[in-house]
Design an enzyme around this catalytic site. Structure first.
Site, PDB file in Angstrom:
ATOM      1  N   THR A  31      24.620  10.292  -9.253  1.00 12.39           N
ATOM      2  CA  THR A  31      25.299  10.941  -8.359  1.00 12.39           C
ATOM      3  C   THR A  31      26.428  10.557  -7.796  1.00 12.39           C
ATOM      4  O   THR A  31      27.793  11.512  -7.581  1.00 12.39           O
ATOM      5  CB  THR A  31      24.254  11.013  -7.850  1.00 12.39           C
ATOM      6  OG1 THR A  31      23.050  10.877  -8.263  1.00 12.39           O
ATOM      7  CG2 THR A  31      24.284  11.975  -6.891  1.00 12.39           C
ATOM      8  N   GLU A 103      25.704  -1.289  -0.425  1.00 11.96           N
ATOM      9  CA  GLU A 103      25.942  -0.111   0.306  1.00 11.96           C
ATOM     10  C   GLU A 103      25.595   0.160   1.638  1.00 11.96           C
ATOM     11  O   GLU A 103      25.690   0.213   2.256  1.00 11.96           O
ATOM     12  CB  GLU A 103      24.403   0.893  -1.102  1.00 11.96           C
ATOM     13  CG  GLU A 103      24.845   1.071  -2.392  1.00 11.96           C
ATOM     14  CD  GLU A 103      23.948   1.845  -3.360  1.00 11.96           C
ATOM     15  OE1 GLU A 103      24.442   2.093  -3.445  1.00 11.96           O
ATOM     16  OE2 GLU A 103      23.069   1.537  -2.333  1.00 11.96           O
TER      17      GLU A 103
HETATM   18  C1  5RP Z   1      22.346   1.762  -6.189  1.00  9.11           C
HETATM   19  C2  5RP Z   1      21.670   3.108  -5.667  1.00  9.11           C
HETATM   20  C3  5RP Z   1      21.502   4.821  -6.085  1.00  9.11           C
HETATM   21  O1  5RP Z   1      22.319   5.387  -4.957  1.00  9.11           O
HETATM   22  C4  5RP Z   1      20.291   5.149  -6.563  1.00  9.11           C
HETATM   23  O2  5RP Z   1      19.788   4.162  -7.436  1.00  9.11           O
HETATM   24  C5  5RP Z   1      20.227   6.438  -7.049  1.00  9.11           C
HETATM   25  O3  5RP Z   1      21.312   6.547  -8.378  1.00  9.11           O
HETATM   26  P1  5RP Z   1      21.474   7.912  -9.348  1.00  9.11           P
HETATM   27  O4  5RP Z   1      22.434   9.159  -8.588  1.00  9.11           O
HETATM   28  O5  5RP Z   1      21.753   7.542 -10.876  1.00  9.11           O
HETATM   29  O6  5RP Z   1      20.014   8.628  -9.135  1.00  9.11           O
HETATM   30  O7  5RP Z   1      20.896   2.973  -4.865  1.00  9.11           O
HETATM   31  O8  5RP Z   1      22.027   1.069  -5.961  1.00  9.11           O
END
Ligand code: 5RP
Length: 223
Positions: A31, A103
């Site tokens: 995303t 993050e």
């Molecule tokens: C990465 C994360 C991502 O935000 C989470 O895994 C969601 O990923 P995606 O947008 O591919 O569904 O925390 O460490």
């Protein structure tokens, strides 16, 4: 609409949260990748971005967006990232992409966390998605025992037959079987385990806004 179309829709909606002339914090994952591709279209409006992973830094640079070090900046008005689960209080499980530590650091500096997710990620109680916990490699076994005492079943995350190594040189335990009715308390308990680097529970400091992709359009939840 496909899940990717919903992710793309929330990524587009997130652009309105970018503050012209200011740095933006950028998350990791599929995303966040859609968001980076949209950010590229308005890159002249921002001095640069703070990346939450090497993968995100690489994608930002490929689009010609300047990547700044966190130590170079004093404020980040907004951090935009996905999540693996988000509840109705804005608490999240993150770390499916193994980038949870950076993050959480970038999010902690940002004034506002805008979470961008497709509707499948909104849950009443967090925990169906295994909770990622980044650990110091020498401690993974001891930390796994401590996490079991808290009611979960930790599994070392593997990649190509080897333990996955994060951007920070650590390992990930994915904790299955949790039912997180009090995510703030669980985050504090897990943070107290020696050898834990970061818990992928973002509850003490959760999202401020969630842009939720649904077939009826993008919904905005504020917490
Ligand atoms: C990465 C994360 C991502 O935000 C989470 O895994 C969601 O990923 P995606 O947008 O591919 O569904 O925390 O460490």
């Amino acid at each position: 609409m496909t899940q990717d179309e919903l992710k793309h829709a929330v990524a587009c909606a997130a652009i309105s949260h970018v503050v012209p002339g200011k740095i933006v914090g950028v998350g990791t994952g599929s995303t966040a990748n859609f968001f980076i591709d949209e950010l590229a279209k308005i890159k002249v409006q921002i001095p640069g971005a703070i990346a939450s992973s090497e993968a995100t830094a690489t994608r930002l640079r490929a689009h010609g967006i300047k990547v700044l070090e966190l130590n170079e900046v004093t404020s980040i008005p907004v951090y935009i990232d996905g999540a693996d689960e988000i509840d109705y209080s804005g608490a999240m499980i993150k770390g499916g992409g193994a980038a949870l530590t950076r993050e959480k650091i970038v999010a902690s500096v940002a004034e506002k966390f805008v979470c961008i997710v497709d509707g499948s990620k909104l849950v009443k109680v967090l925990g169906k998605f295994p909770l990622p916990v980044e650990v110091i490699p020498m401690a993974y076994s001891a930390v796994a025992r401590a996490l079991s005492m808290l009611g979960g079943q930790p599994l070392l995350r593997m990649k190509e037959g080897q333990p996955l190594i994060t951007d920070n040189g650590n390992m990930i335990l994915d904790v299955h079987g949790l039912h997180l009715t009090d995510p703030v308390a669980m985050e504090a308990l897990m943070n107290n385990i020696v050898g834990v680097v970061t818990v992928g529970l973002f509850a003490q400091q959760g999202a401020d806004v969630c842009l939720l992709g649904t077939i009826e359009g993008v919904k905005t939840l504020t917490f």
